[in-house]
Design an enzyme around this catalytic site. Structure first.
Site, PDB file in Angstrom:
ATOM      1  N   ASP A   1      -1.385  -3.768   4.498  1.00 42.89           N
ATOM      2  CA  ASP A   1      -1.191  -4.380   2.967  1.00 42.89           C
ATOM      3  C   ASP A   1      -2.821  -4.911   2.764  1.00 42.89           C
ATOM      4  O   ASP A   1      -3.447  -4.069   2.340  1.00 42.89           O
ATOM      5  CB  ASP A   1      -0.138  -5.073   2.969  1.00 42.89           C
ATOM      6  CG  ASP A   1      -0.037  -5.746   1.598  1.00 42.89           C
ATOM      7  OD1 ASP A   1      -0.230  -5.260   0.590  1.00 42.89           O
ATOM      8  OD2 ASP A   1       0.786  -6.986   1.550  1.00 42.89           O
TER       9      ASP A   1
ATOM     10  N   GLU B   1       1.354   0.729  13.347  1.00 44.89           N
ATOM     11  CA  GLU B   1       1.864  -0.258  12.491  1.00 44.89           C
ATOM     12  C   GLU B   1       2.586   0.285  11.576  1.00 44.89           C
ATOM     13  O   GLU B   1       2.635   1.609  11.022  1.00 44.89           O
ATOM     14  CB  GLU B   1       0.291  -0.774  11.877  1.00 44.89           C
ATOM     15  CG  GLU B   1       0.701  -1.870  10.822  1.00 44.89           C
ATOM     16  CD  GLU B   1       1.172  -3.110  11.315  1.00 44.89           C
ATOM     17  OE1 GLU B   1       2.492  -3.054  11.650  1.00 44.89           O
ATOM     18  OE2 GLU B   1       0.435  -4.131  11.146  1.00 44.89           O
TER      19      GLU B   1
ATOM     20  N   ARG C   1      15.985  -3.413   7.310  1.00 46.21           N
ATOM     21  CA  ARG C   1      15.034  -2.489   8.133  1.00 46.21           C
ATOM     22  C   ARG C   1      16.059  -1.249   8.508  1.00 46.21           C
ATOM     23  O   ARG C   1      15.253  -0.232   8.909  1.00 46.21           O
ATOM     24  CB  ARG C   1      14.859  -3.441   9.519  1.00 46.21           C
ATOM     25  CG  ARG C   1      14.068  -4.485   9.470  1.00 46.21           C
ATOM     26  CD  ARG C   1      13.567  -5.091  10.503  1.00 46.21           C
ATOM     27  NE  ARG C   1      12.874  -6.272  10.536  1.00 46.21           N
ATOM     28  CZ  ARG C   1      11.607  -6.923  10.343  1.00 46.21           C
ATOM     29  NH1 ARG C   1      10.928  -5.809  10.017  1.00 46.21           N
ATOM     30  NH2 ARG C   1      11.374  -7.869  10.243  1.00 46.21           N
TER      31      ARG C   1
HETATM   32  P1  IMP Z   1      -1.420  -7.419   6.010  1.00 46.72           P
HETATM   33  O1  IMP Z   1      -1.714  -8.365   6.790  1.00 46.72           O
HETATM   34  O2  IMP Z   1      -1.139  -7.885   4.537  1.00 46.72           O
HETATM   35  O3  IMP Z   1      -1.915  -6.083   5.886  1.00 46.72           O
HETATM   36  O4  IMP Z   1       0.372  -7.165   6.159  1.00 46.72           O
HETATM   37  C1  IMP Z   1       0.906  -6.597   7.128  1.00 46.72           C
HETATM   38  C2  IMP Z   1       2.260  -6.955   7.307  1.00 46.72           C
HETATM   39  O5  IMP Z   1       3.024  -7.456   6.177  1.00 46.72           O
HETATM   40  C3  IMP Z   1       3.093  -5.458   7.621  1.00 46.72           C
HETATM   41  O6  IMP Z   1       3.011  -5.394   9.082  1.00 46.72           O
HETATM   42  C4  IMP Z   1       4.310  -5.905   7.216  1.00 46.72           C
HETATM   43  O7  IMP Z   1       5.133  -6.527   8.013  1.00 46.72           O
HETATM   44  C5  IMP Z   1       4.180  -6.970   5.973  1.00 46.72           C
HETATM   45  N1  IMP Z   1       4.219  -6.098   4.614  1.00 46.72           N
HETATM   46  C6  IMP Z   1       3.207  -5.706   3.704  1.00 46.72           C
HETATM   47  N2  IMP Z   1       3.564  -5.141   2.705  1.00 46.72           N
HETATM   48  C7  IMP Z   1       4.985  -4.998   2.947  1.00 46.72           C
HETATM   49  C8  IMP Z   1       5.885  -4.212   2.088  1.00 46.72           C
HETATM   50  O8  IMP Z   1       5.532  -3.502   0.957  1.00 46.72           O
HETATM   51  N3  IMP Z   1       7.399  -4.363   2.662  1.00 46.72           N
HETATM   52  C9  IMP Z   1       7.637  -4.974   3.778  1.00 46.72           C
HETATM   53  N4  IMP Z   1       6.514  -5.552   4.413  1.00 46.72           N
HETATM   54  C10 IMP Z   1       5.483  -5.551   4.013  1.00 46.72           C
END
Ligand code: IMP
Length: 174
Positions: free
Chosen positions: A102, A98, A164
């Site tokens: 977040d 991954e 990216r």
């Molecule tokens: P989560 O479900 O909140 O843990 O989100 C995970 C996904 O959110 C990651 O795989 C990223 O695609 C996106 N994401 C979370 N934080 C960031 C960031 O700071 N920059 C870019 N994408 C993020």
């Protein structure tokens, strides 16, 4: 966020390279002669996964999955599959790769899904973790960098599909 805003280097290209090699070395040590499957979580981890796999010395296959969970810079909390793995994972040693954990909701969904596939073992490798943002406990077995709560871009990570391609991890400058 304006596309022309200044981007500051948050984690340099060299620091990423060194850490990715260290993570691969840990994986090489842990799996010795066992075959592993790296599951690249698209789109964000495509660059991390490509660099990681080129430092892996044990037999390795690559699979791709794609989930949708994010709009702009805010997590929606809703996760669904766009693409699942193509082969059976029964009895396989699987490592999910991954870009960033977040809230943890996306990867928790995927971990639960993968556990149902009767894998021999399941681990998580994430380049980044925003520990302060976690809404759910996530076991990150191989972690690149524990970062503060900043929205980061580059090295596979995007903002609305852009940035990216940056070779480093950046943040928008003031
Ligand atoms: P989560 O479900 O909140 O843990 O989100 C995970 C996904 O959110 C990651 O795989 C990223 O695609 C996106 N994401 C979370 N934080 C960031 C960031 O700071 N920059 C870019 N994408 C993020």
């Amino acid at each position: 966020m304006a596309a022309s805003k200044k981007i500051d280097v948050f984690i340099s290209q060299d620091a990423i390279k060194t850490r990715v090699k260290e993570l691969a070395d840990l994986i090489n040590r842990d799996y010795q002669n066992q075959e592993i499957i790296l599951v690249c979580v698209l789109n964000g981890s495509f660059i991390f996964c490509a660099d990681l796999v080129r430092n892996i010395k044990v037999p390795v296959q690559i699979e791709m999955v794609s989930l949708s969970s994010y709009e702009g810079s805010q997590s929606t909390g809703e996760v669904s599959f766009r693409l699942d793995v193509k082969q059976s994972l029964v009895g396989k040693h699987v490592i999910l790769v991954e870009d960033i954990v977040d809230t943890g909701l996306t990867i928790s969904f995927l971990l639960k899904h993968m556990k149902l596939k009767n894998v021999a073992s399941l681990k998580l490798c994430s380049l980044l973790l925003k520990r302060a943002r976690l809404k759910i406990e996530v076991p990150v077995d191989y972690l690149g960098f524990d970062i503060e709560d900043k929205f980061v871009i580059g090295y596979g990570l995007d903002y609305d599909g852009l940035y990216r391609e940056l070779p480093y991890i950046g943040v928008y400058g003031a």
